[in-house]
Design an enzyme around this catalytic site. Sequence first.
Site, PDB file in Angstrom:
ATOM      1  N   TYR A   1       0.022   4.475  -2.176  1.00  0.00           N
ATOM      2  CA  TYR A   1      -0.127   5.831  -1.622  1.00  0.00           C
ATOM      3  C   TYR A   1       0.779   6.813  -2.358  1.00  0.00           C
ATOM      4  CZ  TYR A   1      -2.221   3.410   2.415  1.00  0.00           C
ATOM      5  OH  TYR A   1      -2.994   2.625   3.228  1.00  0.00           O
TER       6      TYR A   1
ATOM      7  N   HIS B   1     -12.637  11.195   7.455  1.00  0.00           N
ATOM      8  CA  HIS B   1     -11.794  12.388   7.639  1.00  0.00           C
ATOM      9  C   HIS B   1     -10.494  12.125   6.886  1.00  0.00           C
ATOM     10  CE1 HIS B   1      -9.199  15.332   9.448  1.00  0.00           C
ATOM     11  NE2 HIS B   1     -10.093  15.720  10.342  1.00  0.00           N
TER      12      HIS B   1
ATOM     13  N   GLN C   1      -7.969  -0.885  11.931  1.00  0.00           N
ATOM     14  CA  GLN C   1      -7.434  -1.835  10.942  1.00  0.00           C
ATOM     15  C   GLN C   1      -7.264  -3.238  11.542  1.00  0.00           C
ATOM     16  OE1 GLN C   1      -5.671   1.227   7.735  1.00  0.00           O
ATOM     17  NE2 GLN C   1      -4.115   0.145   8.834  1.00  0.00           N
TER      18      GLN C   1
ATOM     19  N   THR D   1     -13.499  -1.929  13.449  1.00  0.00           N
ATOM     20  CA  THR D   1     -12.687  -1.272  14.477  1.00  0.00           C
ATOM     21  C   THR D   1     -12.979  -1.962  15.808  1.00  0.00           C
ATOM     22  OG1 THR D   1     -12.713   0.823  13.282  1.00  0.00           O
ATOM     23  CG2 THR D   1     -12.273   0.960  15.630  1.00  0.00           C
TER      24      THR D   1
ATOM     25  N   ARG E   1       0.825  -1.223   0.000  1.00  0.00           N
ATOM     26  CA  ARG E   1       0.000   0.000   0.000  1.00  0.00           C
ATOM     27  C   ARG E   1       0.854   1.266   0.000  1.00  0.00           C
ATOM     28  NH1 ARG E   1      -3.078  -3.262   2.993  1.00  0.00           N
ATOM     29  NH2 ARG E   1      -2.335  -2.554   5.021  1.00  0.00           N
TER      30      ARG E   1
ATOM     31  N   TYR F   1     -12.976   9.194   1.916  1.00  0.00           N
ATOM     32  CA  TYR F   1     -14.096   8.914   2.819  1.00  0.00           C
ATOM     33  C   TYR F   1     -13.667   9.227   4.254  1.00  0.00           C
ATOM     34  CZ  TYR F   1     -12.345   4.512   4.833  1.00  0.00           C
ATOM     35  OH  TYR F   1     -11.631   3.584   5.536  1.00  0.00           O
TER      36      TYR F   1
HETATM   37  C1  LIG Z   1      -7.275   3.634   6.477  1.00  0.00           C
HETATM   38  S1  LIG Z   1      -8.359   3.872   7.837  1.00  0.00           S
HETATM   39  C2  LIG Z   1      -9.334   5.197   7.225  1.00  0.00           C
HETATM   40  C3  LIG Z   1     -10.146   5.909   8.279  1.00  0.00           C
HETATM   41  C4  LIG Z   1     -10.926   7.098   7.722  1.00  0.00           C
HETATM   42  N1  LIG Z   1     -10.010   8.085   7.192  1.00  0.00           N
HETATM   43  C5  LIG Z   1     -11.824   7.757   8.749  1.00  0.00           C
HETATM   44  O1  LIG Z   1     -11.836   8.983   8.811  1.00  0.00           O
HETATM   45  O2  LIG Z   1     -12.533   7.046   9.476  1.00  0.00           O
HETATM   46  C6  LIG Z   1      -9.342   2.420   7.722  1.00  0.00           C
HETATM   47  C7  LIG Z   1      -9.821   1.969   9.087  1.00  0.00           C
HETATM   48  O3  LIG Z   1     -10.815   2.876   9.546  1.00  0.00           O
HETATM   49  C8  LIG Z   1     -11.797   2.188  10.285  1.00  0.00           C
HETATM   50  N2  LIG Z   1     -13.055   2.231   9.536  1.00  0.00           N
HETATM   51  C9  LIG Z   1     -13.229   2.487   8.225  1.00  0.00           C
HETATM   52  N3  LIG Z   1     -14.527   2.384   7.890  1.00  0.00           N
HETATM   53  C10 LIG Z   1     -15.185   2.058   9.026  1.00  0.00           C
HETATM   54  C11 LIG Z   1     -16.536   1.808   9.338  1.00  0.00           C
HETATM   55  N4  LIG Z   1     -17.480   1.845   8.411  1.00  0.00           N
HETATM   56  N5  LIG Z   1     -16.830   1.499  10.620  1.00  0.00           N
HETATM   57  C12 LIG Z   1     -15.888   1.439  11.578  1.00  0.00           C
HETATM   58  N6  LIG Z   1     -14.606   1.659  11.342  1.00  0.00           N
HETATM   59  C13 LIG Z   1     -14.250   1.971  10.075  1.00  0.00           C
HETATM   60  C14 LIG Z   1     -11.341   0.727  10.378  1.00  0.00           C
HETATM   61  O4  LIG Z   1     -10.567   0.561  11.559  1.00  0.00           O
HETATM   62  C15 LIG Z   1     -10.499   0.620   9.124  1.00  0.00           C
HETATM   63  O5  LIG Z   1      -9.600  -0.463   9.176  1.00  0.00           O
END
Ligand SMILES: C[S@@+](CC[C@H](N)C(=O)[O-])C[C@H]1O[C@@H](n2cnc3c(N)ncnc32)[C@H](O)[C@@H]1O
Length: 268
Positions: free
Chosen positions: A77, A101, A173, A242, A73, A99
């Site tokens: 990136y 923040h 993650q 999460t 990744r 998506y």
């Molecule tokens: C690369 S991060 C991105 C987070 C994103 N930028 C945000 O603002 O939530 C990806 C991680 O965010 C969390 N995540 C993303 N989508 C989610 C969801 N629908 N519900 C709960 N946690 C989520 C999980 O821990 C996932 O492995």
Amino acid sequence: MSVNSQNSNKGSLVCVGLGMILGSHLAPLSRNFIEQADVVFMSVTDPLTEKWIQKMNPNCQSLQKFYSDGKDRRTSYQQMVDTVLREVELGKQVVAAFYGHPGVFAWAPHKMIEVAKKNGYHSHMEPGISAEDCLYADMAIDPGINGAVHAEASQFMLYERKVDTTAYLILWQLGFVGDLSMSKYQTDSHYRLLLQQLLVHYYSTDHLVAIYESPTIPTETARIEWFPLEQLSQVHVEHFSTLVIPPFSSKKIDVDMLNKINQLSKNS
Ligand SMILES: C[S@@+](CC[C@H](N)C(=O)[O-])C[C@H]1O[C@@H](n2cnc3c(N)ncnc32)[C@H](O)[C@@H]1O
């Protein structure tokens, strides 16, 4: 490109957050940036979200093509950063939409902004509603009461961390915990068992923890699945899951500090 103050009048970059729920979380200011941009790059997995952005601005391109199974990744990136900055350097008003923040557990948006600024372009981030924000709302958690520590799950395992069991511990993650190659989107239960074995040094095996998944369309509800810590390796997890670990012990007053504060209060 060298640092050049003239660039401040040319291309620009704004990284915006779309929030978690399709069509519901986008701030008016971020929408305005999207509508006005010369080009919009999108990092979203859902085709409906792509269509929604295309309606706001037809000049948009997906960054998803840089991801693929088995590909590191960090390479993806960097390709995203290079692609977005190329357009900025052509003098365009560029928006990159992510998506949630754009600055939460997301390397590429921070990097794009850093490099653009270094090269003399106007660049900034507009916040969005993250998974963390939805988690507090859906799970009725106020992080101000006991505190909340957030960590990337693999990083939490790999490094020696001090665990504060009086606060919430929230691990991101979880779905690919233990993947040090950064090329997988899923790891099997053996990796989660290692995490479980680490956590039981601090928490009892029957301590209730939860998998949290925020909805991404307005008609869905959140997945909040509680189970004892000893079942962590067996639960079903997704790449967007999460892990939420509530406080296990009570906060203890630091009497020495309390006395010092009281002393100050008496004198003021
Ligand atoms: C690369 S991060 C991105 C987070 C994103 N930028 C945000 O603002 O939530 C990806 C991680 O965010 C969390 N995540 C993303 N989508 C989610 C969801 N629908 N519900 C709960 N946690 C989520 C999980 O821990 C996932 O492995």
